[in-house]
Motif scaffolding. Structure first.
Motif, PDB file in Angstrom:
ATOM      1  N   UNK A 179       0.826  -1.209   0.000  1.00  0.00           N
ATOM      2  CA  UNK A 179       0.000   0.000   0.000  1.00  0.00           C
ATOM      3  C   UNK A 179       0.857   1.255   0.000  1.00  0.00           C
ATOM      4  N   UNK A 180       1.862   1.289   0.857  1.00  0.00           N
ATOM      5  CA  UNK A 180       2.750   2.458   0.901  1.00  0.00           C
ATOM      6  C   UNK A 180       3.477   2.636  -0.428  1.00  0.00           C
ATOM      7  N   UNK A 181       3.986   1.530  -0.965  1.00  0.00           N
ATOM      8  CA  UNK A 181       4.715   1.606  -2.226  1.00  0.00           C
ATOM      9  C   UNK A 181       3.855   2.121  -3.363  1.00  0.00           C
ATOM     10  N   UNK A 182       2.631   1.586  -3.486  1.00  0.00           N
ATOM     11  CA  UNK A 182       1.741   2.035  -4.557  1.00  0.00           C
ATOM     12  C   UNK A 182       1.308   3.476  -4.360  1.00  0.00           C
ATOM     13  N   UNK A 183       1.106   3.899  -3.111  1.00  0.00           N
ATOM     14  CA  UNK A 183       0.729   5.285  -2.843  1.00  0.00           C
ATOM     15  C   UNK A 183       1.837   6.241  -3.273  1.00  0.00           C
ATOM     16  N   UNK A 184       3.078   5.870  -2.976  1.00  0.00           N
ATOM     17  CA  UNK A 184       4.218   6.712  -3.375  1.00  0.00           C
ATOM     18  C   UNK A 184       4.297   6.803  -4.887  1.00  0.00           C
TER      19      UNK A 184
END
Length: 334
Positions: free
Chosen positions: A257-262
């Motif tokens: 989730x964090x990776x895709x948000x970034x």
């Protein structure tokens, strides 16, 4: 190819914007790759587990030991081919808590039988078995601290306080990359002697004759000790490793989730930067269309600019992540 000079000229029109946009893409992909590496590490930990091996631990928690008398009773369970045991020692080198590494006391003969992935040469094996204070260490751990075979080392115990003297009698390598070469392994009988037999196995290893019998073996063992003062929980090695991972929560979902948000945020920034570049050249685009440039060609030129920025950012970000983590892994061994 003849339009590449035009693409390059447009990118160099605002060099600062192009450089900053490229670096933004690179940073986003660097973070994404780094976060994904956490999931890759967790997946490798699961691969280290085998369906032919089982772990028996205290049902209350892994920190609670099991009686030594369980060994013979476990060996008598139908479907169990071999039994071993181990205990987490938790020692540190040179009295420095930051120099703590995985250290285990094991029943060496049975442990090395159950784990053929851990390879000790015959010469080192004989020397290790002949010395009750002997130890075998992973080759990476040996290199990290500059140890040598035959050297005496002192570990300061945390779970078992005091200074513990060991002699390195050999090294081990692994045939499965899911296992590490950074552990310190010594004899369980030495732990027993120093603690006047107050130490008990932290868990038991079982080697199954038939992996398909795992569920039956687990239920038989847990039922056997259900009403004892030390009830057990028996599970396959793979399930045991997965249990440690789930103790951290849903790490995979969090990292993804964090990776895709970034990446999504930087994608919007990059798209906005390219749209600004296109709007600034409205007059030039009109001239090019007057000269016969079609909408498709002009769109391809714009996409070529965006693709160049994205490709450069990807090379920098992903390449930088690979070099950074590779160098970190190498440095951790020294």
């Amino acid at each position: 190819m003849k339009f590449l000079p035009l693409v390059w000229a447009n990118l160099m029109r605002h060099r600062r914007r192009t450089v900053l946009t490229t670096l933004s893409v690179a940073l986003a992909l660097f973070l994404f790759a780094s976060l994904r590496s956490v999931n890759t590490t967790l997946d490798k930990a699961l691969e280290a587990g085998s369906e032919t091996r089982m772990i028996v631990r205290n049902a209350t928690g892994i920190v609670f030991p099991l009686p030594m008398s369980y060994a013979q009773r476990l060996a008598a369970v139908p479907g169990v081919g071999d039994v071993s045991w181990a205990n987490w020692f938790g020692g540190s080198y040179q009295s420095d808590r930051h120099m703590e590494f995985a250290s285990f006391s094991v029943d060496a003969p049975s442990f090395l039988r159950i784990y053929p992935e851990i390879v000790v040469t015959p010469e080192h094996y004989e020397a290790f078995m002949a010395d009750r204070t002997g130890a075998v260490v992973g080759v990476d751990l040996l290199q990290k601290y500059g140890w040598r075979v035959g050297q005496a080392v002192t570990l300061r115990g945390s779970i078992y306080p005091g200074d513990w003297q060991f002699t390195i009698r050999g090294t081990y390598t692994v045939t499965n990359e899911s296992f590490d070469e950074m552990s310190f392994i010594f004899h369980y009988r030495y732990l027993e002697e120093r603690t006047e037999r107050r130490a008990m196995p932290g868990w038991y290893y079982l080697k199954l004759n038939d992996p398909s019998a795992a569920a039956t073996v687990a239920s038989t063992i847990d039922e056997m000790f259900r009403n004892s003062s030390h009830p057990t929980r028996t599970e396959t090695e793979r399930a045991f490793n997965a249990g440690f991972i789930t103790m951290w929560g849903n790490v995979r979902f969090l990292m993804n989730t964090i990776g895709m948000a970034v990446v999504f945020a930087i994608l919007l920034v990059t798209g906005n930067a390219m749209m600004m570049s296109a709007r600034e050249r409205t007059g030039e685009i009109a001239v090019l269309k007057t000269l016969g440039y079609g909408d498709g060609l002009l769109f391809a030129i714009e996409m070529g600019e965006a693709g160049t920025v994205a490709l450069a950012g990807a090379v920098l970000g992903l390449g930088g992540a690979r070099l950074f983590w590779d160098s970190t892994e190498i440095l951790s061994r020294f």
